[in-house]
Design a protein around this motif. Structure first.
Motif, PDB file in Angstrom:
ATOM      1  N   VAL A   2      50.950  60.647  24.176  1.00  0.00           N
ATOM      2  CA  VAL A   2      49.622  60.025  24.148  1.00  0.00           C
ATOM      3  C   VAL A   2      48.835  60.437  25.400  1.00  0.00           C
ATOM      4  CG1 VAL A   2      48.352  57.835  24.167  1.00  0.00           C
ATOM      5  CG2 VAL A   2      50.389  58.081  22.737  1.00  0.00           C
ATOM      6  N   ALA A   3      49.494  60.420  26.545  1.00  0.00           N
ATOM      7  CA  ALA A   3      48.837  60.835  27.786  1.00  0.00           C
ATOM      8  C   ALA A   3      48.431  62.310  27.714  1.00  0.00           C
ATOM      9  CB  ALA A   3      49.756  60.584  28.979  1.00  0.00           C
ATOM     10  N   LYS A   4      49.349  63.170  27.218  1.00  0.00           N
ATOM     11  CA  LYS A   4      49.037  64.602  27.083  1.00  0.00           C
ATOM     12  C   LYS A   4      47.853  64.815  26.152  1.00  0.00           C
ATOM     13  CE  LYS A   4      53.178  66.121  25.925  1.00  0.00           C
ATOM     14  NZ  LYS A   4      54.287  66.973  25.475  1.00  0.00           N
ATOM     15  N   ALA A   5      47.817  64.087  25.052  1.00  0.00           N
ATOM     16  CA  ALA A   5      46.729  64.225  24.085  1.00  0.00           C
ATOM     17  C   ALA A   5      45.387  63.851  24.717  1.00  0.00           C
ATOM     18  CB  ALA A   5      47.000  63.358  22.854  1.00  0.00           C
ATOM     19  N   HIS A   6      45.374  62.763  25.487  1.00  0.00           N
ATOM     20  CA  HIS A   6      44.136  62.375  26.167  1.00  0.00           C
ATOM     21  C   HIS A   6      43.649  63.489  27.096  1.00  0.00           C
ATOM     22  CE1 HIS A   6      44.875  58.215  24.853  1.00  0.00           C
ATOM     23  NE2 HIS A   6      43.581  58.055  25.057  1.00  0.00           N
ATOM     24  N   VAL A   7      44.559  64.053  27.852  1.00  0.00           N
ATOM     25  CA  VAL A   7      44.186  65.120  28.791  1.00  0.00           C
ATOM     26  C   VAL A   7      43.687  66.346  28.028  1.00  0.00           C
ATOM     27  CG1 VAL A   7      45.081  66.724  30.534  1.00  0.00           C
ATOM     28  CG2 VAL A   7      45.702  64.306  30.634  1.00  0.00           C
ATOM     29  N   LEU A   8      44.391  66.750  26.972  1.00  0.00           N
ATOM     30  CA  LEU A   8      43.968  67.907  26.177  1.00  0.00           C
ATOM     31  C   LEU A   8      42.555  67.734  25.635  1.00  0.00           C
ATOM     32  CD1 LEU A   8      47.136  68.876  24.105  1.00  0.00           C
ATOM     33  CD2 LEU A   8      45.901  70.339  25.699  1.00  0.00           C
ATOM     34  N   VAL A   9      42.283  66.584  25.071  1.00  0.00           N
ATOM     35  CA  VAL A   9      40.962  66.338  24.494  1.00  0.00           C
ATOM     36  C   VAL A   9      39.903  66.291  25.600  1.00  0.00           C
ATOM     37  CG1 VAL A   9      39.552  64.654  23.225  1.00  0.00           C
ATOM     38  CG2 VAL A   9      41.864  65.208  22.426  1.00  0.00           C
ATOM     39  N   MET A  12      48.728  70.848  21.444  1.00  0.00           N
ATOM     40  CA  MET A  12      49.619  69.678  21.516  1.00  0.00           C
ATOM     41  C   MET A  12      50.966  69.980  20.879  1.00  0.00           C
ATOM     42  SD  MET A  12      49.781  66.613  22.561  1.00  0.00           S
ATOM     43  CE  MET A  12      50.925  65.276  22.419  1.00  0.00           C
ATOM     44  N   GLU A  13      52.036  69.638  21.605  1.00  0.00           N
ATOM     45  CA  GLU A  13      53.397  69.679  21.082  1.00  0.00           C
ATOM     46  C   GLU A  13      53.987  68.289  21.288  1.00  0.00           C
ATOM     47  OE1 GLU A  13      55.757  72.876  22.626  1.00  0.00           O
ATOM     48  OE2 GLU A  13      54.081  74.287  22.486  1.00  0.00           O
ATOM     49  N   PHE A  14      54.577  67.744  20.240  1.00  0.00           N
ATOM     50  CA  PHE A  14      55.094  66.380  20.288  1.00  0.00           C
ATOM     51  C   PHE A  14      56.570  66.334  20.660  1.00  0.00           C
ATOM     52  CE2 PHE A  14      51.400  65.963  17.563  1.00  0.00           C
ATOM     53  CZ  PHE A  14      50.835  64.777  18.007  1.00  0.00           C
ATOM     54  N   THR A  15      56.952  65.276  21.347  1.00  0.00           N
ATOM     55  CA  THR A  15      58.352  64.972  21.628  1.00  0.00           C
ATOM     56  C   THR A  15      58.991  64.521  20.317  1.00  0.00           C
ATOM     57  OG1 THR A  15      57.726  64.204  23.831  1.00  0.00           O
ATOM     58  CG2 THR A  15      59.889  63.485  22.993  1.00  0.00           C
ATOM     59  N   PRO A  16      60.136  65.080  19.941  1.00  0.00           N
ATOM     60  CA  PRO A  16      60.795  64.635  18.701  1.00  0.00           C
ATOM     61  C   PRO A  16      61.055  63.121  18.737  1.00  0.00           C
ATOM     62  CG  PRO A  16      61.854  66.603  19.563  1.00  0.00           C
ATOM     63  CD  PRO A  16      60.889  66.135  20.618  1.00  0.00           C
ATOM     64  N   ILE A  71      44.234  62.255  15.553  1.00  0.00           N
ATOM     65  CA  ILE A  71      45.398  61.443  15.194  1.00  0.00           C
ATOM     66  C   ILE A  71      46.550  61.895  16.083  1.00  0.00           C
ATOM     67  CG2 ILE A  71      47.073  60.882  13.394  1.00  0.00           C
ATOM     68  CD1 ILE A  71      44.780  61.300  11.366  1.00  0.00           C
ATOM     69  N   CYS A  72      47.154  60.942  16.775  1.00  0.00           N
ATOM     70  CA  CYS A  72      48.253  61.239  17.694  1.00  0.00           C
ATOM     71  C   CYS A  72      49.484  60.451  17.244  1.00  0.00           C
ATOM     72  CB  CYS A  72      47.851  60.868  19.126  1.00  0.00           C
ATOM     73  SG  CYS A  72      49.075  61.331  20.359  1.00  0.00           S
ATOM     74  N   GLU A  82      46.919  68.324  12.810  1.00  0.00           N
ATOM     75  CA  GLU A  82      46.550  69.723  13.060  1.00  0.00           C
ATOM     76  C   GLU A  82      45.391  69.848  14.043  1.00  0.00           C
ATOM     77  OE1 GLU A  82      48.391  72.372  12.416  1.00  0.00           O
ATOM     78  OE2 GLU A  82      49.739  70.825  11.664  1.00  0.00           O
ATOM     79  N   LYS A  83      44.455  68.929  13.996  1.00  0.00           N
ATOM     80  CA  LYS A  83      43.319  68.982  14.921  1.00  0.00           C
ATOM     81  C   LYS A  83      43.806  68.912  16.365  1.00  0.00           C
ATOM     82  CE  LYS A  83      38.828  66.811  15.603  1.00  0.00           C
ATOM     83  NZ  LYS A  83      37.954  65.702  15.230  1.00  0.00           N
ATOM     84  N   LEU A  84      44.761  68.035  16.626  1.00  0.00           N
ATOM     85  CA  LEU A  84      45.329  67.896  17.964  1.00  0.00           C
ATOM     86  C   LEU A  84      46.227  69.091  18.296  1.00  0.00           C
ATOM     87  CD1 LEU A  84      45.307  66.016  20.378  1.00  0.00           C
ATOM     88  CD2 LEU A  84      47.130  64.698  19.311  1.00  0.00           C
ATOM     89  N   ARG A  85      47.028  69.528  17.337  1.00  0.00           N
ATOM     90  CA  ARG A  85      47.884  70.706  17.559  1.00  0.00           C
ATOM     91  C   ARG A  85      47.051  71.954  17.874  1.00  0.00           C
ATOM     92  NH1 ARG A  85      53.260  69.786  16.479  1.00  0.00           N
ATOM     93  NH2 ARG A  85      53.741  68.241  14.901  1.00  0.00           N
TER      94      ARG A  85
END
Length: 142
Positions: free
Chosen positions: A43-50, A112-116, A61-62, A105-108
């Motif tokens: 979630v933190a990584k996604a915020h920074v990426l955006v 973005m790469e997610f932790t399993p 969507i995260c 896909e929008k985030l990827r």
């Protein structure tokens, strides 16, 4: 959506409370429900990426996985079989709820790469143990 992972705070947040009830044995069954799960670090990584992508706009969507609560309990049982986890659904009459359809896909597309999710769940429980919110497996009565 539930945000899991290692906790920085001392107290238990709302997202891990539902997991704890299964681990502590206070829930004798799991509910027939589906929920989105994501690691707090993601979630933190996604915020920074955006934030750092000038072309980013709109909603993102995260979520790493949609899991039925039975799947969550199965993952917990795989890593932590010593805990008194429920084995039955509270709703044996209705069909098992299906996961929601979504796309990340929008985030990827921003990298973005997610932790399993299995790793995330494991790290959440280890964090709960380290913070003293759950007994260590060696402390459980057999």
């Amino acid at each position: 959506m539930l945000v899991l992972g290692p906790m920085l705070q001392e107290g238990v947040n709302a997202s891990v409370v539902h997991m704890m009830k299964y681990l502590t044995g206070s829930a004798k069954t799991y509910v027939n429900a589906v929920q989105g799960y994501v690691d707090v670090k993601d979630v933190a990584k996604a915020h920074v990426l955006v934030y750092e992508t000038p072309s980013a706009s709109g909603r993102y969507i995260c979520v790493e996985s949609m899991l039925h609560r039975g799947e969550l309990v199965d993952i917990l049982a795989h890593f932590f079989p010593q805990y008194p986890l429920p084995t039955k659904c509270s709703d044996e009459v209705n069909p098992r709820k299906k996961p929601y359809k979504y796309t990340v896909e929008k985030l990827r597309s921003l990298g973005m790469e997610f932790t399993p999710i299995k790793q995330c769940i494991y790290e959440t429980v280890k964090s709960l143990q380290e913070k003293g919110h759950l007994p260590l497996p060696s402390q459980l009565q057999h």
